[in-house]
Enzyme design. Structure first.
Site, PDB file in Angstrom:
ATOM      1  N   PHE A  59      46.359 -23.094  57.641  1.00 32.10           N
ATOM      2  CA  PHE A  59      47.526 -22.991  56.760  1.00 32.10           C
ATOM      3  C   PHE A  59      48.096 -24.363  56.411  1.00 32.10           C
ATOM      4  CE2 PHE A  59      50.263 -23.787  60.359  1.00 32.10           C
ATOM      5  CZ  PHE A  59      51.484 -24.159  59.824  1.00 32.10           C
ATOM      6  N   LYS A  60      47.808 -25.362  57.239  1.00 34.44           N
ATOM      7  CA  LYS A  60      48.374 -26.688  56.987  1.00 34.44           C
ATOM      8  C   LYS A  60      47.774 -27.361  55.757  1.00 34.44           C
ATOM      9  CE  LYS A  60      49.828 -27.280  61.734  1.00 34.44           C
ATOM     10  NZ  LYS A  60      49.629 -27.883  63.048  1.00 34.44           N
ATOM     11  N   ASP A  61      46.659 -26.832  55.244  1.00 32.06           N
ATOM     12  CA  ASP A  61      46.113 -27.351  53.988  1.00 32.06           C
ATOM     13  C   ASP A  61      47.131 -27.243  52.858  1.00 32.06           C
ATOM     14  OD1 ASP A  61      43.521 -28.079  54.861  1.00 32.06           O
ATOM     15  OD2 ASP A  61      42.829 -26.011  54.687  1.00 32.06           O
TER      16      ASP A  61
ATOM     17  N   THR B  31      46.059 -29.764  62.413  1.00 31.36           N
ATOM     18  CA  THR B  31      46.750 -30.838  61.694  1.00 31.36           C
ATOM     19  C   THR B  31      45.794 -31.960  61.324  1.00 31.36           C
ATOM     20  OG1 THR B  31      48.894 -30.396  62.706  1.00 31.36           O
ATOM     21  CG2 THR B  31      48.545 -32.607  61.861  1.00 31.36           C
TER      22      THR B  31
END
Length: 409
Positions: free
Chosen positions: A112-114, A145
């Protein structure tokens, strides 16, 4: 929009300043000096917006046209999100037992950090080209991350990125995502210890302001405000996907359950609440349960970091809790400075009762074991033929628990 440190020692900083700063000079984290309010009419208008359109609207509230002209800001966001494999960027899967899963894993690294990191990479590139500057990014990671940070800046000539990963504590996929990148501007090192332990020398390094200035050092961990800012859009989009459309344009509350490690994403949810979005937040953690203990008992104290199946959430010192406590304390920087001084000295803090009550009003919490994770993955597959990752399963366990309790009432 100007920004201030949660500890009050730095204020009146513009977006470019906080983008490149990471931690504030006083050790605090940057937050907007005021949280913009979104009225009912605007929320009703936004209901029909795509995810990408919502990212643009949210970012425009926090990035002034003087920092980045609006049309250029929108162009940067378009460029950041064009690599996502799904046309909706973050589609919603509607499953049995009332489960709605917002799929945030359609980016380059399947994390989801993309979503936020890709935008941060474009913001950095914009200012570096404009000012003919070079920066060195230093990132400590528990897994997702690091790979997302690398993908966001790989090949950008004005940036070098150094990633430190805890040896043997990341998934094999995430480790390979980091260690197989061959661009000249990417440097990856495996280090001994947990992700919390490798964060300590990084924080110490960033407190050396002369060193930071000399080497143009910055961080894209979730200490960086820009990442939290982009993530606010997740909550608005998720809300509009789940809130039933009513003739009178009522805005009913929606519960959003967030798998939580460093607390950057749940911080974005707390800000969305403050902006006027009617959401009820639940922070769900694995057996590294400092956030759960803080919410439930006001016990913000360190424990030993355990290795779990949800390895990217194996964190016992979630620095974004400082932002959440600042919001719960009505932005009282003096109080936060005093509290964080006690925490840094003793690695333990008992929240004042009034602050604890306000935190409980902002969110609920739950802690999940590895057995719970496996049970949840199995159940979701058996009911839906839908495969959860261990991190998503942390949140889904809470949903199933509540669903079964309500069904048996």
């Amino acid at each position: 929009m100007k920004y201030t440190s949660t500890r009050g020692g730095v204020s009146d900083v513009d977006f470019e300043g906080v983008l490149f700063a990471g931690f504030a000079r006083d050790g605090g984290l940057f937050m907007p000096e005021r949280i913009p309010k979104v009225n009912k009419e605007t929320l009703t208008t936004w209901r029909s917006f795509s995810y990408k359109e919502l990212v643009k609207e949210i970012c425009s509230l926090f990035v002034t046209p003087e920092a980045i002209p609006r049309h250029e800001l929108h162009g940067l966001i378009d460029k950041a999100l064009h690599r996502f494999r799904h046309k909706d960027v973050v589609p919603m899967s509607r499953l049995k037992s009332g489960l709605n899963v917002l799929e945030m894993w359609h980016g380059a690294t399947l994390a989801f950090k993309d979503l936020a990191m890709s935008c941060v990479g474009q913001f950095l590139d914009y200012f570096l080209k404009k000012n003919n500057r070079h920066v060195n990014i230093l990132v400590g990671t528990s897994g997702d991350t690091g790979s997302a940070a690398i993908e966001s800046v790989r090949g950008i000539p004005n940036i070098d990125i150094t990633v430190l990963l805890p040896h043997g504590r990341c998934t094999e996929v995430q480790e390979r995502q980091m260690t197989t990148v061959i661009e000249d501007n990417v440097h990856v090192f495996s280090v001994d210890g947990t992700s919390d332990e490798l964060d300590e020398p990084i924080k110490k390094l960033f407190r050396d302001t002369e060193f930071v200035k000399k080497h143009n050092l910055m961080s894209t961990n979730s200490v960086n405000w820009a990442r939290v800012m982009v993530q606010i859009a997740h909550f608005f989009y998720g809300y509009f996907q789940c809130a039933p459309t009513q003739v009178d344009d009522a805005l009913p509350p929606v519960e959003i359950v967030v798998p939580t490690g460093g607390a950057g994403n749940i911080t974005a949810g707390c800000i969305a609440q403050k902006m006027g979005l009617p959401i009820q937040l639940v922070a769900v953690v694995n057996s590294n349960d400092i956030i759960h203990r803080t919410v439930q008992r006001g016990d913000f104290s360190l424990g030993d970091t355990e290795m779990t199946l949800a390895s990217a959430m194996d964190i016992q010192e979630p620095y974004n809790m400082e932002r959440i406590l600042w919001l719960a304390a009505d932005c009282d920087s003096a109080k936060i400075k005093e509290m964080m001084k006690e925490f840094n000295e003793n690695k333990s803090l008992k929240l004042p009762q009034e602050l604890h009550i306000r935190l409980l009003e902002m969110m609920k919490s739950c802690s999940v074991t590895d057995d719970n994770i496996l049970q949840t993955i199995r159940r979701c597959w058996e009911e839906n033929q839908y495969l959860l990752c261990p991190h998503s399963a942390v949140a889904v366990f809470y949903h199933y628990q509540q669903f079964d309790c309500n069904r048996n009432v």
